[in-house]
Motif scaffolding. Sequence first.
Motif, PDB file in Angstrom:
ATOM      1  N   THR A 106       3.195  13.316   6.776  1.00  0.00           N
ATOM      2  CA  THR A 106       3.039  12.341   8.125  1.00  0.00           C
ATOM      3  C   THR A 106       1.989  11.314   7.693  1.00  0.00           C
ATOM      4  O   THR A 106       0.749  11.525   7.425  1.00  0.00           O
ATOM      5  N   VAL A 107       2.457  10.101   7.725  1.00  0.00           N
ATOM      6  CA  VAL A 107       1.629   8.949   6.989  1.00  0.00           C
ATOM      7  C   VAL A 107       1.391   7.908   8.266  1.00  0.00           C
ATOM      8  O   VAL A 107       2.346   7.462   8.861  1.00  0.00           O
ATOM      9  N   GLU A 108       0.411   7.723   8.567  1.00  0.00           N
ATOM     10  CA  GLU A 108      -0.066   6.763   9.527  1.00  0.00           C
ATOM     11  C   GLU A 108      -0.225   5.457   8.950  1.00  0.00           C
ATOM     12  O   GLU A 108      -0.388   5.251   7.816  1.00  0.00           O
ATOM     13  N   SER A 109       0.306   4.518   9.699  1.00  0.00           N
ATOM     14  CA  SER A 109       0.326   3.040   9.353  1.00  0.00           C
ATOM     15  C   SER A 109      -0.956   2.503   9.102  1.00  0.00           C
ATOM     16  O   SER A 109      -2.079   2.812   9.998  1.00  0.00           O
ATOM     17  N   PRO A 110      -1.314   1.978   7.855  1.00  0.00           N
ATOM     18  CA  PRO A 110      -2.754   1.587   7.555  1.00  0.00           C
ATOM     19  C   PRO A 110      -3.353   0.424   8.483  1.00  0.00           C
ATOM     20  O   PRO A 110      -4.454   0.092   8.453  1.00  0.00           O
ATOM     21  N   GLU A 145       7.942   2.440  -7.783  1.00  0.00           N
ATOM     22  CA  GLU A 145       8.377   0.909  -7.608  1.00  0.00           C
ATOM     23  C   GLU A 145       9.351   0.391  -6.539  1.00  0.00           C
ATOM     24  O   GLU A 145       9.264  -0.611  -5.947  1.00  0.00           O
ATOM     25  N   ALA A 146      10.299   1.308  -7.009  1.00  0.00           N
ATOM     26  CA  ALA A 146      11.638   1.048  -5.690  1.00  0.00           C
ATOM     27  C   ALA A 146      11.106   1.169  -4.176  1.00  0.00           C
ATOM     28  O   ALA A 146      11.537   0.249  -3.532  1.00  0.00           O
ATOM     29  N   ALA A 147      10.141   2.105  -3.946  1.00  0.00           N
ATOM     30  CA  ALA A 147       9.981   2.376  -2.570  1.00  0.00           C
ATOM     31  C   ALA A 147       9.083   1.283  -2.319  1.00  0.00           C
ATOM     32  O   ALA A 147       9.021   0.773  -1.013  1.00  0.00           O
ATOM     33  N   ARG A 148       8.084   0.633  -2.863  1.00  0.00           N
ATOM     34  CA  ARG A 148       7.003  -0.365  -2.708  1.00  0.00           C
ATOM     35  C   ARG A 148       7.981  -1.722  -2.409  1.00  0.00           C
ATOM     36  O   ARG A 148       7.749  -2.471  -1.477  1.00  0.00           O
ATOM     37  N   ALA A 149       9.073  -2.097  -3.494  1.00  0.00           N
ATOM     38  CA  ALA A 149       9.894  -2.857  -3.148  1.00  0.00           C
ATOM     39  C   ALA A 149      10.767  -2.756  -1.844  1.00  0.00           C
ATOM     40  O   ALA A 149      11.311  -3.765  -0.988  1.00  0.00           O
ATOM     41  N   ALA A 150      11.106  -1.587  -1.509  1.00  0.00           N
ATOM     42  CA  ALA A 150      12.196  -1.502  -0.128  1.00  0.00           C
ATOM     43  C   ALA A 150      11.299  -1.835   0.968  1.00  0.00           C
ATOM     44  O   ALA A 150      11.636  -2.497   1.982  1.00  0.00           O
ATOM     45  N   ALA A 151       9.910  -1.455   1.013  1.00  0.00           N
ATOM     46  CA  ALA A 151       9.108  -1.899   1.840  1.00  0.00           C
ATOM     47  C   ALA A 151       8.847  -3.220   2.180  1.00  0.00           C
ATOM     48  O   ALA A 151       8.863  -3.964   3.103  1.00  0.00           O
ATOM     49  N   ALA A 152       8.558  -3.979   1.008  1.00  0.00           N
ATOM     50  CA  ALA A 152       8.611  -5.428   0.927  1.00  0.00           C
ATOM     51  C   ALA A 152      10.044  -6.043   1.572  1.00  0.00           C
ATOM     52  O   ALA A 152       9.623  -7.077   2.138  1.00  0.00           O
ATOM     53  N   LEU A 153      11.025  -5.573   1.024  1.00  0.00           N
ATOM     54  CA  LEU A 153      12.264  -6.187   1.652  1.00  0.00           C
ATOM     55  C   LEU A 153      12.287  -5.951   3.210  1.00  0.00           C
ATOM     56  O   LEU A 153      12.953  -6.667   3.889  1.00  0.00           O
ATOM     57  N   ASP A 154      11.500  -4.976   3.843  1.00  0.00           N
ATOM     58  CA  ASP A 154      11.470  -4.773   5.179  1.00  0.00           C
ATOM     59  C   ASP A 154      10.485  -5.818   5.861  1.00  0.00           C
ATOM     60  O   ASP A 154      10.243  -5.390   6.966  1.00  0.00           O
ATOM     61  N   GLY A 155       9.610  -6.307   5.140  1.00  0.00           N
ATOM     62  CA  GLY A 155       8.466  -7.194   5.296  1.00  0.00           C
ATOM     63  C   GLY A 155       7.277  -6.308   5.861  1.00  0.00           C
ATOM     64  O   GLY A 155       6.423  -6.815   6.726  1.00  0.00           O
ATOM     65  N   HIS A 197       0.775  -1.118  -0.206  1.00  0.00           N
ATOM     66  CA  HIS A 197       0.016   0.065  -0.150  1.00  0.00           C
ATOM     67  C   HIS A 197       0.736   1.254   0.014  1.00  0.00           C
ATOM     68  O   HIS A 197       1.795   1.197   0.836  1.00  0.00           O
ATOM     69  N   VAL A 198       0.658   2.050  -0.733  1.00  0.00           N
ATOM     70  CA  VAL A 198       1.318   3.673  -0.744  1.00  0.00           C
ATOM     71  C   VAL A 198       0.070   4.737  -0.660  1.00  0.00           C
ATOM     72  O   VAL A 198      -0.761   4.770  -1.316  1.00  0.00           O
ATOM     73  N   PRO A 202       3.606  -4.138   4.463  1.00  0.00           N
ATOM     74  CA  PRO A 202       2.700  -4.278   3.431  1.00  0.00           C
ATOM     75  C   PRO A 202       2.549  -2.716   3.061  1.00  0.00           C
ATOM     76  O   PRO A 202       1.409  -2.443   2.350  1.00  0.00           O
ATOM     77  N   PHE A 203       3.105  -1.517   3.721  1.00  0.00           N
ATOM     78  CA  PHE A 203       3.059  -0.488   3.513  1.00  0.00           C
ATOM     79  C   PHE A 203       4.127   0.521   3.205  1.00  0.00           C
ATOM     80  O   PHE A 203       5.227   0.095   3.913  1.00  0.00           O
ATOM     81  N   VAL A 204       4.122   1.696   2.435  1.00  0.00           N
ATOM     82  CA  VAL A 204       5.473   2.465   2.267  1.00  0.00           C
ATOM     83  C   VAL A 204       5.540   3.369   3.385  1.00  0.00           C
ATOM     84  O   VAL A 204       4.351   4.059   3.414  1.00  0.00           O
ATOM     85  N   THR A 205       6.573   3.814   3.799  1.00  0.00           N
ATOM     86  CA  THR A 205       6.754   4.871   4.776  1.00  0.00           C
ATOM     87  C   THR A 205       7.705   6.021   3.973  1.00  0.00           C
ATOM     88  O   THR A 205       8.454   5.642   2.985  1.00  0.00           O
ATOM     89  N   PRO A 206       7.636   7.127   4.351  1.00  0.00           N
ATOM     90  CA  PRO A 206       8.569   8.320   3.991  1.00  0.00           C
ATOM     91  C   PRO A 206      10.094   7.722   3.930  1.00  0.00           C
ATOM     92  O   PRO A 206      10.846   8.229   2.980  1.00  0.00           O
ATOM     93  N   ASP A 207      10.510   6.990   4.846  1.00  0.00           N
ATOM     94  CA  ASP A 207      11.760   6.727   5.184  1.00  0.00           C
ATOM     95  C   ASP A 207      11.939   5.676   4.062  1.00  0.00           C
ATOM     96  O   ASP A 207      13.280   5.620   3.394  1.00  0.00           O
ATOM     97  N   ASP A 208      11.260   4.639   3.467  1.00  0.00           N
ATOM     98  CA  ASP A 208      11.514   3.965   2.244  1.00  0.00           C
ATOM     99  C   ASP A 208      11.813   4.930   1.006  1.00  0.00           C
ATOM    100  O   ASP A 208      12.600   4.389   0.167  1.00  0.00           O
ATOM    101  N   VAL A 209      10.737   5.838   0.890  1.00  0.00           N
ATOM    102  CA  VAL A 209      11.312   6.663  -0.232  1.00  0.00           C
ATOM    103  C   VAL A 209      12.697   7.500  -0.417  1.00  0.00           C
ATOM    104  O   VAL A 209      13.383   7.625  -1.132  1.00  0.00           O
TER     105      VAL A 209
END
Length: 320
Positions: free
Chosen positions: A314-318, A255-265, A219-220, A267-274
């Motif tokens: 500021t993004v809250e976890s889904p 796409e890279a941000a979503r993959a980075a979130a998946a690497l960390d396990g 999720h983004v 299911p959602f993207v954070t600003p740190d991933d970006v």
Amino acid sequence: MDVPDAADTCARVIDEVGSAVVADRDFLERVTLGILARGHVLLEDVPGTGKTLSARSFATALGLEFSRIQFTPDLLPSDVTGTNVFDERDSTFSFSPGPIFANVVLADEINRAPPKTQAALLEAMEEGQVTVDGDTHDLPSPFYVIATQNPVESEGAFPLPEAQLDRFMVKTSLGYPDEAGEVEILRRRAGRVDRSPSVERVLDAGAVSELRTVPESVHVDDDLLGYMASLARATREDRRVAVGVSPRGTQRLFEAARAAAALDGRPFVTPDDVKRVAEPTLAHRLVLTPDATVDDVDKRDVIANVLDRVAVPTVESPEA
């Protein structure tokens, strides 16, 4: 395969490759990021740092067919894509596939080939196919290019045009190992007969294809979409930049941000991933102004400045 399974699988691949390649885990994760996000990776480094070994080790760990193309000034496009061969027995032409018909293709020293040969990779990297004499041939799936280039050699080299640089999801480098790392390289070399260390297979082609679909479920948040677009627009407005990040580059950042979130396990993207993927995903897409080039401005510094200037949402976890 869900996100936690994908994270565990990628960790096993990285650990296996790390048993052969002495490199920072950040580097191994960036290469894995390209695989997971269905992109291609450009490795820019001086000779002898382990670029070829890294590509071969990833192919082995993923259980994929590997092919290496040594780019030289006399390499022709048909040497990459293949050609039609005349069969005298029945007076017909049949297609003989080139070395690009593999799952993992190492384009070694890509900047030593002339532009026409470099361009032969464009359709393959973007469309997953090649066209020879008007006939289109699909490449194997999954298809992944790891290209290398030497940044210090200029004689007999042809810099990659911006159109081709834009095709690479990630640009990164190994760099020189620290003293402990170099000692470890010598220790590993002393303990085996073969020059190249061995890597065990972790996955197969089917599992890799399944793995690469996982980021699609990440999720983004809409605020993060706006944040990524603002980062790209900020590069276009920077006075040191003649050509900023293209819309294709913005998509690759997503796409890279979503993959980075998946690497960390997750299911959602954070600003740190970006932020984590912004430099390797965006920096090589910039074209600096002549003045910035003369002043030796580093493209990575431009991206770092953009990250400092653009407000972080500021993004809250889904899951909250």
